[in-house]
Design a protein around this motif. Structure first.
Motif, PDB file in Angstrom:
ATOM      1  N   THR A  97      41.584  40.216  56.560  1.00 16.92           N
ATOM      2  CA  THR A  97      41.528  41.608  57.385  1.00 16.92           C
ATOM      3  C   THR A  97      41.784  42.684  56.401  1.00 16.92           C
ATOM      4  O   THR A  97      42.452  42.798  55.508  1.00 16.92           O
ATOM      5  N   GLN A  98      41.219  43.795  56.923  1.00 20.68           N
ATOM      6  CA  GLN A  98      41.717  45.210  56.399  1.00 20.68           C
ATOM      7  C   GLN A  98      42.991  45.512  57.310  1.00 20.68           C
ATOM      8  O   GLN A  98      42.974  45.757  58.588  1.00 20.68           O
ATOM      9  N   SER A  99      43.946  46.085  56.512  1.00 26.21           N
ATOM     10  CA  SER A  99      45.172  46.604  57.072  1.00 26.21           C
ATOM     11  C   SER A  99      44.656  47.851  58.025  1.00 26.21           C
ATOM     12  O   SER A  99      43.830  48.563  57.375  1.00 26.21           O
ATOM     13  N   ARG A 100      45.277  48.236  59.248  1.00 22.94           N
ATOM     14  CA  ARG A 100      45.162  49.047  60.035  1.00 22.94           C
ATOM     15  C   ARG A 100      46.025  49.982  59.990  1.00 22.94           C
ATOM     16  O   ARG A 100      47.020  50.171  60.882  1.00 22.94           O
ATOM     17  N   ALA A 101      46.033  51.121  59.188  1.00 20.26           N
ATOM     18  CA  ALA A 101      46.920  52.277  59.059  1.00 20.26           C
ATOM     19  C   ALA A 101      47.052  53.114  60.229  1.00 20.26           C
ATOM     20  O   ALA A 101      48.023  53.852  60.383  1.00 20.26           O
ATOM     21  N   ASP A 102      45.669  53.135  60.965  1.00 18.95           N
ATOM     22  CA  ASP A 102      45.859  53.783  62.256  1.00 18.95           C
ATOM     23  C   ASP A 102      46.555  53.389  63.432  1.00 18.95           C
ATOM     24  O   ASP A 102      46.691  54.157  64.413  1.00 18.95           O
ATOM     25  N   GLY A 103      47.123  52.209  63.128  1.00 18.49           N
ATOM     26  CA  GLY A 103      47.744  51.451  64.311  1.00 18.49           C
ATOM     27  C   GLY A 103      46.831  51.219  65.543  1.00 18.49           C
ATOM     28  O   GLY A 103      47.212  51.028  66.603  1.00 18.49           O
ATOM     29  N   GLY A 104      45.563  50.855  64.977  1.00 21.46           N
ATOM     30  CA  GLY A 104      44.810  50.598  66.048  1.00 21.46           C
ATOM     31  C   GLY A 104      44.916  49.237  66.822  1.00 21.46           C
ATOM     32  O   GLY A 104      45.690  48.420  66.127  1.00 21.46           O
ATOM     33  N   GLU A 105      44.580  49.070  67.923  1.00 18.18           N
ATOM     34  CA  GLU A 105      44.801  47.877  68.807  1.00 18.18           C
ATOM     35  C   GLU A 105      44.332  46.773  68.414  1.00 18.18           C
ATOM     36  O   GLU A 105      44.751  45.482  68.708  1.00 18.18           O
ATOM     37  N   GLU A 106      43.069  46.806  67.870  1.00 19.58           N
ATOM     38  CA  GLU A 106      42.312  45.527  67.494  1.00 19.58           C
ATOM     39  C   GLU A 106      42.545  45.139  66.288  1.00 19.58           C
ATOM     40  O   GLU A 106      42.710  45.778  65.162  1.00 19.58           O
ATOM     41  N   ARG A 107      42.848  43.780  66.188  1.00 19.72           N
ATOM     42  CA  ARG A 107      43.457  43.158  64.979  1.00 19.72           C
ATOM     43  C   ARG A 107      42.983  41.679  64.932  1.00 19.72           C
ATOM     44  O   ARG A 107      43.119  41.120  65.981  1.00 19.72           O
ATOM     45  N   LEU A 108      42.281  41.298  63.989  1.00 21.72           N
ATOM     46  CA  LEU A 108      41.929  39.790  63.801  1.00 21.72           C
ATOM     47  C   LEU A 108      42.930  39.443  62.494  1.00 21.72           C
ATOM     48  O   LEU A 108      42.669  39.866  61.466  1.00 21.72           O
ATOM     49  N   GLU A 109      43.346  38.225  62.764  1.00 23.82           N
ATOM     50  CA  GLU A 109      44.403  37.518  61.952  1.00 23.82           C
ATOM     51  C   GLU A 109      43.627  36.439  61.108  1.00 23.82           C
ATOM     52  O   GLU A 109      42.902  35.671  61.932  1.00 23.82           O
ATOM     53  N   PRO A 110      44.011  36.279  59.817  1.00 23.63           N
ATOM     54  CA  PRO A 110      43.466  35.063  59.244  1.00 23.63           C
ATOM     55  C   PRO A 110      43.810  33.792  60.002  1.00 23.63           C
ATOM     56  O   PRO A 110      44.837  33.667  60.335  1.00 23.63           O
ATOM     57  N   GLY A 111      42.598  33.001  60.067  1.00 26.49           N
ATOM     58  CA  GLY A 111      42.774  31.737  60.666  1.00 26.49           C
ATOM     59  C   GLY A 111      42.325  31.640  62.216  1.00 26.49           C
ATOM     60  O   GLY A 111      42.113  30.619  62.824  1.00 26.49           O
ATOM     61  N   ASN A 112      42.301  33.076  62.685  1.00 27.06           N
ATOM     62  CA  ASN A 112      42.065  33.039  64.201  1.00 27.06           C
ATOM     63  C   ASN A 112      40.480  32.817  64.449  1.00 27.06           C
ATOM     64  O   ASN A 112      39.832  33.063  63.245  1.00 27.06           O
TER      65      ASN A 112
END
Length: 157
Positions: A97-112
């Motif tokens: 994933t790309q880290s989200r410096a903007d603190g966005g709510e959407e996050r995809l984690e490796p393995g998900n």
């Protein structure tokens, strides 16, 4: 916003990637690298060496690509740009994933596991089933089948 899985010329480092970030087409944000949970045949076909993901689950490879979040305008552009394909929901495993410096709510984690729309080829010539298949597309790959851009195609007439 819609999640789109790209596996060919729209990926980073490929000839049409710039179209994902042309504001005239809409908004797109890279979310993660991923691969399909099912195997699909990814072939390179036509005189222009176009990558096609054949909608034949269970055959081929787990396809590597990228997930983007796109707005409705970009989705409309992609539907028109990918006019030879059908938008199909595919199941994916997140790889990076790309880290989200903007603190966005959407996050995809490796393995998900997640799903996104990919552009697949539903109807195709039967001889395409005998073409070599690939796990990852790269226009400069060992296959030697460099993609011919739409701009280059016009100059060949």
């Amino acid at each position: 916003m819609t999640h789109i899985f790209v596996y060919g010329t729209l990926m980073k480092g490929q000839p049409n990637h710039y179209r994902m970030f042309d504001k005239a087409n809409g908004e797109a944000e890279f979310l993660a690298s991923a691969c399909t949970t099912q195997k699909y045949p990814l072939v390179i076909a036509t005189q222009f060496n176009v990558p096609f993901l054949l909608n034949d689950p269970g055959q081929g490879h787990h396809i590597q690509g990228e997930i983007y979040r796109v707005d409705q305008r970009m989705l409309k552009f992609l539907d028109e740009f990918e006019d030879m394909y059908q938008r199909t929901l595919v199941q994916l495993e997140v790889k990076g994933t790309q880290s989200r410096a903007d603190g966005g709510e959407e996050r995809l984690e490796p393995g998900n596991l997640t799903e996104a729309y990919g552009y697949t080829k539903v109807q195709y010539p039967p001889e395409w089933r005998s073409l070599p298949t690939y796990e990852r597309y790269d226009t400069s790959g060992d296959h030697g089948l460099r993609y011919v851009t739409r701009e280059e195609r016009g100059s060949r007439i």
